[in-house]
Scaffold this active site. Structure first.
Site, mmCIF file in Angstrom:
data_model
loop_
_atom_site.group_PDB
_atom_site.id
_atom_site.type_symbol
_atom_site.label_atom_id
_atom_site.label_comp_id
_atom_site.label_asym_id
_atom_site.label_seq_id
_atom_site.Cartn_x
_atom_site.Cartn_y
_atom_site.Cartn_z
ATOM 1 N N LYS A 13 0.850 -1.196 0.000
ATOM 2 C CA LYS A 13 0.000 0.000 0.000
ATOM 3 C C LYS A 13 0.884 1.244 0.000
ATOM 4 O O LYS A 13 2.057 1.208 0.392
ATOM 5 C CB LYS A 13 -0.937 0.012 1.219
ATOM 6 C CG LYS A 13 -0.241 0.055 2.589
ATOM 7 C CD LYS A 13 0.192 1.428 3.054
ATOM 8 C CE LYS A 13 0.961 1.409 4.364
ATOM 9 N NZ LYS A 13 1.569 2.724 4.691
ATOM 10 N N PRO A 93 9.628 -4.158 0.070
ATOM 11 C CA PRO A 93 10.736 -3.822 0.971
ATOM 12 C C PRO A 93 10.249 -3.511 2.382
ATOM 13 O O PRO A 93 9.122 -3.042 2.572
ATOM 14 C CB PRO A 93 11.364 -2.587 0.317
ATOM 15 C CG PRO A 93 10.267 -1.981 -0.503
ATOM 16 C CD PRO A 93 9.419 -3.128 -0.969
ATOM 17 N N ALA A 96 9.772 0.612 4.782
ATOM 18 C CA ALA A 96 9.613 1.470 3.598
ATOM 19 C C ALA A 96 8.340 2.303 3.654
ATOM 20 O O ALA A 96 8.174 3.225 2.867
ATOM 21 C CB ALA A 96 9.608 0.609 2.333
ATOM 22 N N LEU A 98 5.355 0.792 3.187
ATOM 23 C CA LEU A 98 4.520 0.163 2.160
ATOM 24 C C LEU A 98 3.650 -0.966 2.706
ATOM 25 O O LEU A 98 2.951 -1.640 1.943
ATOM 26 C CB LEU A 98 5.397 -0.368 1.018
ATOM 27 C CG LEU A 98 6.268 0.681 0.315
ATOM 28 C CD1 LEU A 98 7.144 0.020 -0.747
ATOM 29 C CD2 LEU A 98 5.418 1.783 -0.314
ATOM 30 N N GLY A 100 4.283 -3.969 4.031
ATOM 31 C CA GLY A 100 4.575 -5.346 3.623
ATOM 32 C C GLY A 100 4.226 -6.382 4.672
ATOM 33 O O GLY A 100 3.596 -7.401 4.371
ATOM 34 N N GLY A 101 4.619 -6.143 5.916
ATOM 35 C CA GLY A 101 4.305 -7.084 6.995
ATOM 36 C C GLY A 101 2.812 -7.199 7.215
ATOM 37 O O GLY A 101 2.283 -8.296 7.453
ATOM 38 N N ALA A 103 0.458 -6.648 4.936
ATOM 39 C CA ALA A 103 -0.112 -7.366 3.788
ATOM 40 C C ALA A 103 0.052 -8.868 3.966
ATOM 41 O O ALA A 103 -0.863 -9.648 3.677
ATOM 42 C CB ALA A 103 0.555 -6.903 2.494
ATOM 43 N N ASP A 135 -2.277 -1.348 9.908
ATOM 44 C CA ASP A 135 -2.505 -1.433 8.457
ATOM 45 C C ASP A 135 -3.118 -2.759 8.009
ATOM 46 O O ASP A 135 -3.469 -2.909 6.838
ATOM 47 C CB ASP A 135 -1.187 -1.240 7.694
ATOM 48 C CG ASP A 135 -0.630 0.168 7.835
ATOM 49 O OD1 ASP A 135 -1.412 1.090 8.134
ATOM 50 O OD2 ASP A 135 0.591 0.333 7.657
#
Length: 290
Positions: A13, A93, A96, A98, A100-101, A103, A135
């Site tokens: 995201k 990454p 960052a 974004l 990731g964890g 998601a 998130d």
């Protein structure tokens, strides 16, 4: 034959806008954010197995991984001792901004719910998500969402148009907790314009979003890692880049670019500078089954 493995694509995201609106007595920050799924993904395979929970994700393997913790919560709720193996092919990454964890955790919950023949409703999965991280709830839903609370309360927005993006990440990441601590020292609470975002997204034009790009954590993270400010400034100078912003707590910066061809040209410049670079686009939905 009982299906014993589910594969998921867990999408990253970006925060098109992020305002810190206050701080709760428990220390958590309340926010308003326009969150957006993008086309960078981790690949997750969840398999019914023996021997407890195992999570394989390179140097991020083991019980500290959010996907591992998602599996723990899922099984605990069922009172199940079923063994689970989670294999994560990491492309998003870390440190960052974004998600990731988050998601990966959301994808693990979705995969497990499918493997176990959907014992939990969507609302119950959201409850697990809220326990795991701010998130994770967004990553369960994906697309374009208005997030409030600590990020777990979601309201739909018009889908963003397909936006061409260049993502650039310095070698060094930013720790989210440190970014919020830096914000607490000098930052001021603010709010986003919900009606303005509705109108801009409904227009279907990427250009309409540019004046609304905003991130309260940007000055704090730039103080921790000044390179972020340089990356953003340089990106804004490049042909075709309409606007740029740090995502979340950083350190990744995204640029909104007019065409995919221009995005590729910008990416080539940054690869020559030895930066981590991705050319991607917005997504209408989040995690999908493989």
């Amino acid at each position: 034959m009982i299906k014993n493995q589910v594969e998921m694509f867990a999408y990253a995201k970006i925060n098109l806008a992020l305002a810190i609106t206050g701080r709760r007595p428990d220390g958590y920050h309340e926010l308003e954010s326009v969150m957006q799924s993008i086309g960078i993904y981790d690949r997750i395979r969840v398999t019914l197995a023996e021997g407890g929970i195992q999570c394989s994700c390179g140097e991020w393997s083991g019980p500290e991984n959010l996907a591992y913790r998602a599996a723990e919560a899922f099984l605990s709720g069922l009172g199940s001792s079923q063994g689970i193996h989670i294999d994560i092919e990491k492309n998003i990454p870390v440190q960052a901004g974004l998600g990731g964890g988050s998601a990966d955790a959301a994808a693990a919950l979705q995969a497990l719910n499918k493997l176990f023949k959907e014992p939990y409703t969507e609302e119950e999965l959201k409850s697990f998500a809220a326990q795991l991280g701010a998130d994770v709830a967004f990553c369960l839903k994906g697309g374009t969402q208005w997030a409030t609370g600590v990020g777990e309360e979601l309201k739909g927005l018009p889908h963003a148009p397909k936006i061409n993006l260049v993502l650039i990440k310095p070698d060094q990441g930013v720790n989210t907790a440190e970014a919020y601590r830096a914000f607490d020292q000098e930052g001021k609470f603010s709010h986003l314009d919900y009606a303005g975002w509705q109108e801009a997204l409904a227009s279907g034009r990427a250009e309409s979003l540019i004046p609304l790009l905003y991130n309260d954590l940007e000055p704090a993270s730039m103080k921790l890692l000044p390179e972020i400010a340089w990356v953003k400034e340089e990106l804004m100078k490049q042909n075709g880049c309409l606007g740029a912003l740090m995502s979340g707590s950083g350190s990744a910066v995204f640029g909104i670019v007019q065409t995919e061809e221009q995005a590729e040209k910008i990416a080539a410049i940054w690869r020559e500078r030895n930066y981590h670079v991705w050319v991607t686009h917005t997504m209408e939905r989040g995690n999908i089954y493989g």
